[in-house]
Design an enzyme around this catalytic site. Structure first.
Site, PDB file in Angstrom:
ATOM      1  N   PRO A 157       0.824  -1.212   0.000  1.00 43.98           N
ATOM      2  CA  PRO A 157       0.000   0.000   0.000  1.00 43.98           C
ATOM      3  C   PRO A 157       0.860   1.265   0.000  1.00 43.98           C
ATOM      4  O   PRO A 157       2.090   1.188   0.024  1.00 43.98           O
ATOM      5  CB  PRO A 157      -0.755  -0.131   1.332  1.00 43.98           C
ATOM      6  CG  PRO A 157       0.243  -0.770   2.237  1.00 43.98           C
ATOM      7  CD  PRO A 157       1.067  -1.696   1.380  1.00 43.98           C
ATOM      8  N   CYS A 213      -2.105   1.369   9.423  1.00 44.28           N
ATOM      9  CA  CYS A 213      -3.149   0.363   9.656  1.00 44.28           C
ATOM     10  C   CYS A 213      -3.452   0.303  11.144  1.00 44.28           C
ATOM     11  O   CYS A 213      -4.576   0.039  11.552  1.00 44.28           O
ATOM     12  CB  CYS A 213      -2.688  -0.990   9.130  1.00 44.28           C
ATOM     13  SG  CYS A 213      -1.069  -1.473   9.702  1.00 44.28           S
ATOM     14  N   GLU A 271      -2.499  -8.777   5.006  1.00 44.01           N
ATOM     15  CA  GLU A 271      -2.475  -7.834   6.133  1.00 44.01           C
ATOM     16  C   GLU A 271      -3.365  -6.670   5.724  1.00 44.01           C
ATOM     17  O   GLU A 271      -2.987  -5.869   4.866  1.00 44.01           O
ATOM     18  CB  GLU A 271      -1.038  -7.362   6.409  1.00 44.01           C
ATOM     19  CG  GLU A 271      -0.066  -8.466   6.803  1.00 44.01           C
ATOM     20  CD  GLU A 271      -0.420  -9.138   8.138  1.00 44.01           C
ATOM     21  OE1 GLU A 271      -1.255  -8.605   8.892  1.00 44.01           O
ATOM     22  OE2 GLU A 271       0.134 -10.224   8.409  1.00 44.01           O
ATOM     23  N   ASN A 320       0.922   3.718   2.394  1.00 45.76           N
ATOM     24  CA  ASN A 320       1.057   4.504   3.630  1.00 45.76           C
ATOM     25  C   ASN A 320       2.466   4.507   4.214  1.00 45.76           C
ATOM     26  O   ASN A 320       2.832   5.445   4.909  1.00 45.76           O
ATOM     27  CB  ASN A 320       0.021   4.068   4.669  1.00 45.76           C
ATOM     28  CG  ASN A 320       0.253   2.665   5.162  1.00 45.76           C
ATOM     29  OD1 ASN A 320       0.599   1.782   4.376  1.00 45.76           O
ATOM     30  ND2 ASN A 320       0.092   2.442   6.445  1.00 45.76           N
TER      31      ASN A 320
HETATM   32  P1  NAD Z   1      -5.456  -0.546  -1.284  1.00 44.38           P
HETATM   33  O1  NAD Z   1      -6.094  -1.815  -0.856  1.00 44.38           O
HETATM   34  O2  NAD Z   1      -6.286   0.447  -2.023  1.00 44.38           O
HETATM   35  O3  NAD Z   1      -4.211  -0.849  -2.242  1.00 44.38           O
HETATM   36  C1  NAD Z   1      -3.162  -1.686  -1.812  1.00 44.38           C
HETATM   37  C2  NAD Z   1      -2.423  -2.217  -3.024  1.00 44.38           C
HETATM   38  O4  NAD Z   1      -3.304  -3.042  -3.798  1.00 44.38           O
HETATM   39  C3  NAD Z   1      -1.907  -1.142  -3.982  1.00 44.38           C
HETATM   40  O5  NAD Z   1      -0.638  -1.528  -4.453  1.00 44.38           O
HETATM   41  C4  NAD Z   1      -2.907  -1.191  -5.119  1.00 44.38           C
HETATM   42  O6  NAD Z   1      -2.388  -0.777  -6.360  1.00 44.38           O
HETATM   43  C5  NAD Z   1      -3.222  -2.667  -5.158  1.00 44.38           C
HETATM   44  N1  NAD Z   1      -4.487  -3.017  -5.814  1.00 44.38           N
HETATM   45  C6  NAD Z   1      -5.600  -2.266  -5.940  1.00 44.38           C
HETATM   46  N2  NAD Z   1      -6.549  -2.956  -6.598  1.00 44.38           N
HETATM   47  C7  NAD Z   1      -6.035  -4.164  -6.881  1.00 44.38           C
HETATM   48  C8  NAD Z   1      -6.516  -5.338  -7.530  1.00 44.38           C
HETATM   49  N3  NAD Z   1      -7.749  -5.385  -8.023  1.00 44.38           N
HETATM   50  N4  NAD Z   1      -5.712  -6.411  -7.622  1.00 44.38           N
HETATM   51  C9  NAD Z   1      -4.465  -6.377  -7.122  1.00 44.38           C
HETATM   52  N5  NAD Z   1      -3.949  -5.300  -6.487  1.00 44.38           N
HETATM   53  C10 NAD Z   1      -4.712  -4.206  -6.375  1.00 44.38           C
HETATM   54  O7  NAD Z   1      -4.799   0.093   0.016  1.00 44.38           O
HETATM   55  P2  NAD Z   1      -4.093   1.497   0.182  1.00 44.38           P
HETATM   56  O8  NAD Z   1      -5.147   2.551   0.058  1.00 44.38           O
HETATM   57  O9  NAD Z   1      -2.877   1.582  -0.677  1.00 44.38           O
HETATM   58  O10 NAD Z   1      -3.573   1.376   1.700  1.00 44.38           O
HETATM   59  C11 NAD Z   1      -4.360   1.665   2.789  1.00 44.38           C
HETATM   60  C12 NAD Z   1      -4.943   0.409   3.399  1.00 44.38           C
HETATM   61  O11 NAD Z   1      -3.930  -0.523   3.719  1.00 44.38           O
HETATM   62  C13 NAD Z   1      -5.652   0.709   4.712  1.00 44.38           C
HETATM   63  O12 NAD Z   1      -6.856  -0.009   4.756  1.00 44.38           O
HETATM   64  C14 NAD Z   1      -4.668   0.188   5.758  1.00 44.38           C
HETATM   65  O13 NAD Z   1      -5.261  -0.138   6.988  1.00 44.38           O
HETATM   66  C15 NAD Z   1      -4.114  -0.998   5.058  1.00 44.38           C
HETATM   67  N6  NAD Z   1      -2.842  -1.405   5.658  1.00 44.38           N
HETATM   68  C16 NAD Z   1      -2.768  -2.573   6.358  1.00 44.38           C
HETATM   69  C17 NAD Z   1      -1.578  -2.942   6.986  1.00 44.38           C
HETATM   70  C18 NAD Z   1      -1.455  -4.201   7.796  1.00 44.38           C
HETATM   71  O14 NAD Z   1      -0.329  -4.614   8.051  1.00 44.38           O
HETATM   72  N7  NAD Z   1      -2.526  -4.822   8.236  1.00 44.38           N
HETATM   73  C19 NAD Z   1      -0.469  -2.108   6.873  1.00 44.38           C
HETATM   74  C20 NAD Z   1      -0.576  -0.933   6.144  1.00 44.38           C
HETATM   75  C21 NAD Z   1      -1.765  -0.586   5.527  1.00 44.38           C
END
Ligand code: NAD
Length: 484
Positions: free
Chosen positions: A160, A292, A258, A162
């Protein structure tokens, strides 16, 4: 990329290419990366095609790492050293593409150095176990041994926005320590930090086949990353919605997911309120509230709500936000204007439903002021869903039973924090909160890069990350036995 970093502050955009197995790949189709603060062009990266991804996966799968434990540890340590030496410039790049403050991105570079250092130490450690077989009446004179092997196929990783550097570090460092091959797609919002890390790893001696960063549109390239025959494991960090789509598409692949969080800080009536309010502010606003494990709900026992909230407002007003490169600001922007508008709308909705706004709630482009709200109801979207920004919504409760019920009522289960010194309450929280982590008198996000980390329910499948656990997830455990 490394040499171009010096130009970031002068506003010289970085137009990056990428490499597949040592060969430069470029494309006229590009993703522009803009500063969330100023809108200025920070750089651009190629949009690769599904055919590029398939080639990268085939090349990686065909390659077997000849690296000894010592060689892997040396590369990982050299990476940590290079990152440390270039930390100001690397932090500039992260601040430029993410809008995070320099304080936040310096901290992130330091965390990534820890990840590579711990991974180097783990690369040296063989956790193989020995079982004597003469321990039952029907036992034999044998021994069973365990040994960890890298996966036969490739690890596909998706990260992601962040933590543009550290999320990538947490995937690739354990992959190298365990001698795997990884193909990684970073967020298209912050791809430059990932490409820079790939370059630093190559400079530190990592064979090109072992780690490939591919940038592009998920609509074009997700299919092979999730379902190609070469892929053994999909390691994804991101939101719940995308995570669940990935879980459905990566059929018969090992999945480490995650996902999003909705972490509470619970303040009990015996808490040190100065400490609790300091934790509340740092847990809500560090990294612009985009972790997150950021504090997304503050549950306060009714009897101490007024003095706690007064302290929280004071701490919130002390957080200066604005230009990420201005050293006076501890907070920069959120990732883009659309994200700021979505946060603003959630807060406006809570106010319309009856919440009391105590400070903040001003927006200017992607800048959103740290915001405190009182008398928030647990069922409102602001706190029932993940609000990924610098907001402190206070929910008042009567007793511990109600606090535990409120925390467990949401589908998320990542981390949590509790301010109390009463052992009977501590043990109840540790036992009864449905989360991956309970931190007493610390923010939910507190961890070492080495320690196990991860969520349950909609926040993840229960498999942990953190360097140690990620190495376990990235390996096959083989058992073998001998007459003995
Ligand atoms: P997101 O889910 O929008 O995107 C994450 C990744 O997935 C990006 O690289 C994006 O390009 C990719 N993606 C999007 N659509 C896809 C698809 N259809 N197929 C494959 N990949 C795809 O998340 P974000 O907005 O980048 O990040 C924020 C989110 O991440 C928040 O919900 C946060 O809580 C979560 N997060 C979780 C953790 C953890 O360890 N649990 C850590 C950091 C962030």
């Amino acid at each position: 990329l490394l040499s171009a970093l010096a130009g970031i502050r002068a506003g010289h955009p970085i137009h990056a290419s990428l490499q597949i197995a040592g060969h430069t790949v470029d494309s006229p189709r590009r993703i522009d990366v803009r500063s969330p603060y100023s809108g200025a062009l920070v750089g651009s990266v190629p949009m690769v095609t599904a055919a590029d991804v398939e080639r990268a996966l085939r090349t990686a799968k065909a390659w077997r790492s000849p690296l000894s434990r010592h060689q892997r540890a040396t590369i990982l340590l050299a990476t940590a050293e290079r990152l440390r030496a270039a930390s100001e410039a690397v932090s500039d790049l992260i601040s430029a593409e993410s809008g995070l403050s320099k304080a936040d991105t310096r901290y992130e570079v330091g965390r990534a150095c820890d990840v590579f250092t711990f991974a180097a130490h783990e690369a040296l450690r063989d956790d193989g176990a020995t079982f004597s077989c003469d321990i039952t009446p029907h036992g034999r004179s044998r021994k069973v041994f365990t040994t960890r092997e890298p996966l036969l196929g490739v690890i596909s990783a998706i990260t992601p926005f962040n933590h543009p550097l550290n999320q990538v570090a947490h995937k690739v460092a354990p992959a190298i320590a365990s001698n795997n091959r990884m193909v990684l797609k970073p967020s298209e919002k912050t791809p430059l930090s990932a490409l820079l890390l790939a370059e630093i790893l190559r400079d530190a001696g990592l064979p090109a086949e072992m780690f490939t960063v591919l940038t592009g549109d998920p609509a074009d390239i997700a299919a092979p990353l999730l379902s190609a025959a070469e892929v053994d494991l999909v390691s994804f960090t991101g939101g719940v919605a995308v995570g669940k789509q990935i879980a459905a598409r990566a059929v018969y692949k090992r999945q480490v997911l995650e996902l999003g969080g909705n972490d509470p800080l619970i303040v009990m009536e015996d808490a040190d309120l100065d400490e609790a309010a300091a934790l509340a502010a740092s847990g809500s606003y560090k990294n612009s509230g985009q972790r997150c494990t950021a504090i997304k709900r503050i549950l306060v026992q009714e009897t101490v709500a007024a003095p706690f909230i007064a302290r929280l407002v004071e701490n919130t007003l002390a957080v200066r936000h604005g230009d990420p490169f201005d050293e006076c600001n501890s907070m920069g922007t959120v990732i883009d204007e659309a994200a700021a508008i979505a946060i603003e709308a959630r807060v406006s909705d809570a106010i319309a439903r009856g919440a009391r706004l105590l400070c903040g709630h001003q927006r200017n482009g992607a800048l959103y002021a740290p915001t405190v709200l009182d008398r928030v109801d647990p069922s409102w979207p602001l706190v029932a869903q993940e609000t990924f920004g610098p907001v402190s919504p206070v929910i008042r409760f009567r007793d511990i039973d109600e606090a535990i019920a409120i925390v467990n009522a949401v589908p998320y289960g990542l981390s949590s924090a509790v301010c109390t010194n009463r052992m009977d309450w501590i043990t109840r929280f540790v036992r009864e909160l449905q989360v991956g982590t309970v931190n007493i008198r610390e923010v939910p996000g507190y961890r070492l890069e080495l320690t196990p980390f991860g969520g349950i329910k909609d926040s993840g499948l229960g498999y942990k990350e953190g360097v140690l656990e990620a190495i376990k997830g990235f390996t096959n455990l083989k058992t073998w036995s001998l007459p003995w």
